[in-house]
Motif scaffolding. Structure first.
Motif, PDB file in Angstrom:
ATOM      1  N   LEU A  29      41.929  -8.881 -19.765  1.00 56.23           N
ATOM      2  CA  LEU A  29      41.923  -7.889 -18.464  1.00 56.23           C
ATOM      3  C   LEU A  29      41.448  -8.581 -17.109  1.00 56.23           C
ATOM      4  CD1 LEU A  29      40.583  -4.556 -20.028  1.00 56.23           C
ATOM      5  CD2 LEU A  29      42.772  -5.064 -19.024  1.00 56.23           C
ATOM      6  N   SER A  30      40.618  -9.515 -17.145  1.00 54.48           N
ATOM      7  CA  SER A  30      39.965 -10.272 -16.322  1.00 54.48           C
ATOM      8  C   SER A  30      40.815 -10.863 -15.227  1.00 54.48           C
ATOM      9  CB  SER A  30      38.948 -11.476 -16.869  1.00 54.48           C
ATOM     10  OG  SER A  30      38.505 -12.176 -15.663  1.00 54.48           O
ATOM     11  N   PRO A  31      42.067 -11.315 -15.492  1.00 54.54           N
ATOM     12  CA  PRO A  31      42.971 -11.996 -14.377  1.00 54.54           C
ATOM     13  C   PRO A  31      43.908 -10.574 -13.757  1.00 54.54           C
ATOM     14  CG  PRO A  31      43.329 -13.065 -16.713  1.00 54.54           C
ATOM     15  CD  PRO A  31      42.489 -11.868 -16.872  1.00 54.54           C
ATOM     16  N   LEU A  32      43.686  -9.541 -14.307  1.00 56.65           N
ATOM     17  CA  LEU A  32      44.470  -8.396 -13.811  1.00 56.65           C
ATOM     18  C   LEU A  32      43.722  -7.820 -12.805  1.00 56.65           C
ATOM     19  CD1 LEU A  32      45.949  -7.171 -17.254  1.00 56.65           C
ATOM     20  CD2 LEU A  32      46.894  -8.951 -15.844  1.00 56.65           C
ATOM     21  N   PHE A  33      42.415  -8.149 -12.798  1.00 56.66           N
ATOM     22  CA  PHE A  33      41.813  -7.021 -11.740  1.00 56.66           C
ATOM     23  C   PHE A  33      40.834  -7.668 -11.028  1.00 56.66           C
ATOM     24  CE2 PHE A  33      42.677  -4.429 -15.589  1.00 56.66           C
ATOM     25  CZ  PHE A  33      43.091  -3.241 -14.943  1.00 56.66           C
ATOM     26  N   ARG A  34      40.453  -7.464  -9.775  1.00 57.20           N
ATOM     27  CA  ARG A  34      39.582  -8.258  -8.822  1.00 57.20           C
ATOM     28  C   ARG A  34      38.204  -8.264  -9.278  1.00 57.20           C
ATOM     29  NH1 ARG A  34      41.197  -8.025  -2.654  1.00 57.20           N
ATOM     30  NH2 ARG A  34      43.130  -9.113  -3.901  1.00 57.20           N
ATOM     31  N   HIS A  35      37.828  -7.172 -10.144  1.00 58.77           N
ATOM     32  CA  HIS A  35      36.358  -6.910 -10.513  1.00 58.77           C
ATOM     33  C   HIS A  35      36.401  -6.112 -11.503  1.00 58.77           C
ATOM     34  CE1 HIS A  35      35.092  -8.486  -6.524  1.00 58.77           C
ATOM     35  NE2 HIS A  35      35.656  -7.536  -5.873  1.00 58.77           N
ATOM     36  N   ILE A  36      35.443  -6.723 -12.614  1.00 55.20           N
ATOM     37  CA  ILE A  36      35.160  -5.720 -13.789  1.00 55.20           C
ATOM     38  C   ILE A  36      33.834  -5.428 -13.813  1.00 55.20           C
ATOM     39  CG2 ILE A  36      35.204  -5.785 -16.390  1.00 55.20           C
ATOM     40  CD1 ILE A  36      37.633  -7.161 -16.344  1.00 55.20           C
ATOM     41  N   SER A 185      54.706 -14.280  -8.176  1.00 57.33           N
ATOM     42  CA  SER A 185      53.259 -14.389  -7.826  1.00 57.33           C
ATOM     43  C   SER A 185      52.550 -15.515  -8.570  1.00 57.33           C
ATOM     44  CB  SER A 185      52.750 -12.919  -8.316  1.00 57.33           C
ATOM     45  OG  SER A 185      51.129 -12.994  -8.151  1.00 57.33           O
ATOM     46  N   LYS A 186      51.535 -16.069  -7.978  1.00 52.81           N
ATOM     47  CA  LYS A 186      50.989 -17.204  -8.640  1.00 52.81           C
ATOM     48  C   LYS A 186      50.041 -16.623  -9.670  1.00 52.81           C
ATOM     49  CE  LYS A 186      51.404 -20.570  -4.733  1.00 52.81           C
ATOM     50  NZ  LYS A 186      50.751 -21.395  -3.896  1.00 52.81           N
ATOM     51  N   ASN A 187      49.639 -15.283  -9.327  1.00 47.26           N
ATOM     52  CA  ASN A 187      48.632 -14.737 -10.341  1.00 47.26           C
ATOM     53  C   ASN A 187      49.395 -13.883 -11.352  1.00 47.26           C
ATOM     54  OD1 ASN A 187      46.383 -15.811  -8.761  1.00 47.26           O
ATOM     55  ND2 ASN A 187      46.949 -14.335  -7.462  1.00 47.26           N
ATOM     56  N   ILE A 188      48.788 -13.159 -12.127  1.00 51.12           N
ATOM     57  CA  ILE A 188      49.468 -12.343 -13.489  1.00 51.12           C
ATOM     58  C   ILE A 188      49.572 -11.124 -12.325  1.00 51.12           C
ATOM     59  CG2 ILE A 188      48.977 -11.169 -15.509  1.00 51.12           C
ATOM     60  CD1 ILE A 188      47.628 -13.343 -16.319  1.00 51.12           C
ATOM     61  N   VAL A 189      48.885 -10.665 -11.575  1.00 54.18           N
ATOM     62  CA  VAL A 189      48.969  -9.337 -10.612  1.00 54.18           C
ATOM     63  C   VAL A 189      49.004  -9.547  -9.447  1.00 54.18           C
ATOM     64  CG1 VAL A 189      46.747  -8.510 -10.036  1.00 54.18           C
ATOM     65  CG2 VAL A 189      48.328  -7.084 -11.487  1.00 54.18           C
ATOM     66  N   ASP A 190      49.970  -8.624  -8.964  1.00 49.26           N
ATOM     67  CA  ASP A 190      50.304  -8.662  -7.324  1.00 49.26           C
ATOM     68  C   ASP A 190      49.018  -8.518  -6.746  1.00 49.26           C
ATOM     69  OD1 ASP A 190      51.045  -7.991  -4.665  1.00 49.26           O
ATOM     70  OD2 ASP A 190      52.979  -7.510  -5.448  1.00 49.26           O
ATOM     71  N   PRO A 191      48.543  -8.989  -5.570  1.00 49.84           N
ATOM     72  CA  PRO A 191      47.251  -8.805  -4.940  1.00 49.84           C
ATOM     73  C   PRO A 191      47.342  -7.286  -4.109  1.00 49.84           C
ATOM     74  CG  PRO A 191      47.862 -11.146  -4.165  1.00 49.84           C
ATOM     75  CD  PRO A 191      49.067 -10.544  -5.162  1.00 49.84           C
ATOM     76  N   ASP A 192      48.617  -6.857  -3.913  1.00 47.58           N
ATOM     77  CA  ASP A 192      48.500  -5.764  -3.329  1.00 47.58           C
ATOM     78  C   ASP A 192      48.041  -4.453  -4.470  1.00 47.58           C
ATOM     79  OD1 ASP A 192      49.383  -6.702  -1.029  1.00 47.58           O
ATOM     80  OD2 ASP A 192      51.496  -6.407  -1.309  1.00 47.58           O
ATOM     81  N   LEU A 193      48.075  -4.910  -5.667  1.00 47.41           N
ATOM     82  CA  LEU A 193      47.715  -3.975  -6.647  1.00 47.41           C
ATOM     83  C   LEU A 193      46.201  -4.132  -6.889  1.00 47.41           C
ATOM     84  CD1 LEU A 193      50.705  -3.767  -9.055  1.00 47.41           C
ATOM     85  CD2 LEU A 193      50.356  -2.241  -7.370  1.00 47.41           C
ATOM     86  N   MET A 194      45.405  -4.452  -5.998  1.00 45.98           N
ATOM     87  CA  MET A 194      43.769  -4.511  -6.279  1.00 45.98           C
ATOM     88  C   MET A 194      43.484  -3.459  -6.988  1.00 45.98           C
ATOM     89  SD  MET A 194      40.909  -4.263  -5.162  1.00 45.98           S
ATOM     90  CE  MET A 194      41.092  -3.806  -3.244  1.00 45.98           C
ATOM     91  N   ARG A 195      43.040  -3.539  -7.914  1.00 45.08           N
ATOM     92  CA  ARG A 195      42.170  -2.610  -8.618  1.00 45.08           C
ATOM     93  C   ARG A 195      40.872  -2.989  -9.270  1.00 45.08           C
ATOM     94  NH1 ARG A 195      47.893  -1.281 -11.769  1.00 45.08           N
ATOM     95  NH2 ARG A 195      48.844   0.179 -10.325  1.00 45.08           N
ATOM     96  N   THR A 196      40.147  -1.947  -9.556  1.00 49.37           N
ATOM     97  CA  THR A 196      38.813  -2.295 -10.317  1.00 49.37           C
ATOM     98  C   THR A 196      38.819  -1.861 -11.671  1.00 49.37           C
ATOM     99  OG1 THR A 196      37.852  -2.399  -8.228  1.00 49.37           O
ATOM    100  CG2 THR A 196      36.569  -2.344  -9.895  1.00 49.37           C
ATOM    101  N   PHE A 197      38.276  -2.611 -12.537  1.00 49.07           N
ATOM    102  CA  PHE A 197      37.997  -1.737 -13.810  1.00 49.07           C
ATOM    103  C   PHE A 197      36.587  -1.594 -14.136  1.00 49.07           C
ATOM    104  CE2 PHE A 197      39.381  -1.240 -18.382  1.00 49.07           C
ATOM    105  CZ  PHE A 197      38.231  -1.928 -19.087  1.00 49.07           C
ATOM    106  N   VAL A 198      36.352  -0.254 -14.381  1.00 48.99           N
ATOM    107  CA  VAL A 198      34.953   0.148 -14.702  1.00 48.99           C
ATOM    108  C   VAL A 198      34.858   0.701 -15.847  1.00 48.99           C
ATOM    109  CG1 VAL A 198      33.032   1.370 -13.462  1.00 48.99           C
ATOM    110  CG2 VAL A 198      34.741   0.576 -12.248  1.00 48.99           C
TER     111      VAL A 198
END
Length: 199
Positions: A29-36, A185-198
């Motif tokens: 999950l780490s590459p998919l979210f800006r913060h965990i 995208s260079k990342n796995i997730v689009d930066p516009d979809l910035m989400r946080t996993f809590v």
């Protein structure tokens, strides 16, 4: 993240046990979210069953073992009215102070209790119930959730891939040709979809 101890608390690192696949799930999950970040009620400290130093050691060892958690927030208060005790939102507000780019409207709250789900609703996050024995739960384990999330993310990115036609000079023949450029995208997730996993 860890195996619960019925009618007891995890009082030391020796008593801490990751659930099956939890470490792999968080790293996935780490590459998919800006913060965990982890938010947890720890009434055992308030009851004197364990020390706050022992709790901090457990959390630090957990962070080191997973290598995918940005921070752990805990509330040791016994009082249900404590602003920091879930489902009250104090720990979420503290996390946002530490990570100002957290957007609760783009946050996914994953938990295994009704209190967790209420906490998520109060901050305006999307909630996901995970429990192996609850038929109403969306997933049986954190690992199952991470697999589905990763798969859905890849599918979403594939939908967003677009081809642009950009004129490029063809120097060998002195004319303009149309070359198809695919932007991904260079990342796995689009930066516009910035989400946080809590969790």
């Amino acid at each position: 993240i860890n195996v619960l101890r019925p009618h007891d608390y995890v009082k030391s690192w020796d008593e801490f046990e990751f659930t099956d696949g939890a470490i792999e799930a968080l790293r996935m999950l780490s590459p998919l979210f800006r913060h965990i970040v982890v938010v947890t009620n720890q009434r055992g400290v308030g009851k004197g069953v364990m020390t706050e130093e022992a709790l901090r050691t457990i959390h630090q060892r957990m962070i080191e073992a997973v290598a995918a958690i940005d921070a752990v927030y805990y509330c040791a208060d016994r009082n249900e009215d404590s602003p920091n005790r879930k489902p009250n939102t104090g720990m979420a507000l503290q996390a946002r102070r530490d990570f100002p780019d957290i957007d609760f409207s783009k946050t996914i709250l994953v938990g295994d209790s009704g209190s967790d789900m209420e906490f998520g609703r109060r901050i305006g996050a999307r909630t996901v119930l995970i429990h192996p024995d609850d038929p109403s739960a969306a997933f049986g384990s954190l690992y199952d959730f991470s697999l589905r999330t990763a798969k859905n993310t890849v599918l979403e990115l594939k939908k967003r891939e677009t081809a642009r036609i950009i004129p490029q000079p063809n120097l060998s023949c002195g004319r303009i040709t149309e070359k198809q450029i695919f932007r991904t995208s260079k990342n796995i997730v689009d930066p516009d979809l910035m989400r946080t996993f809590v969790p």
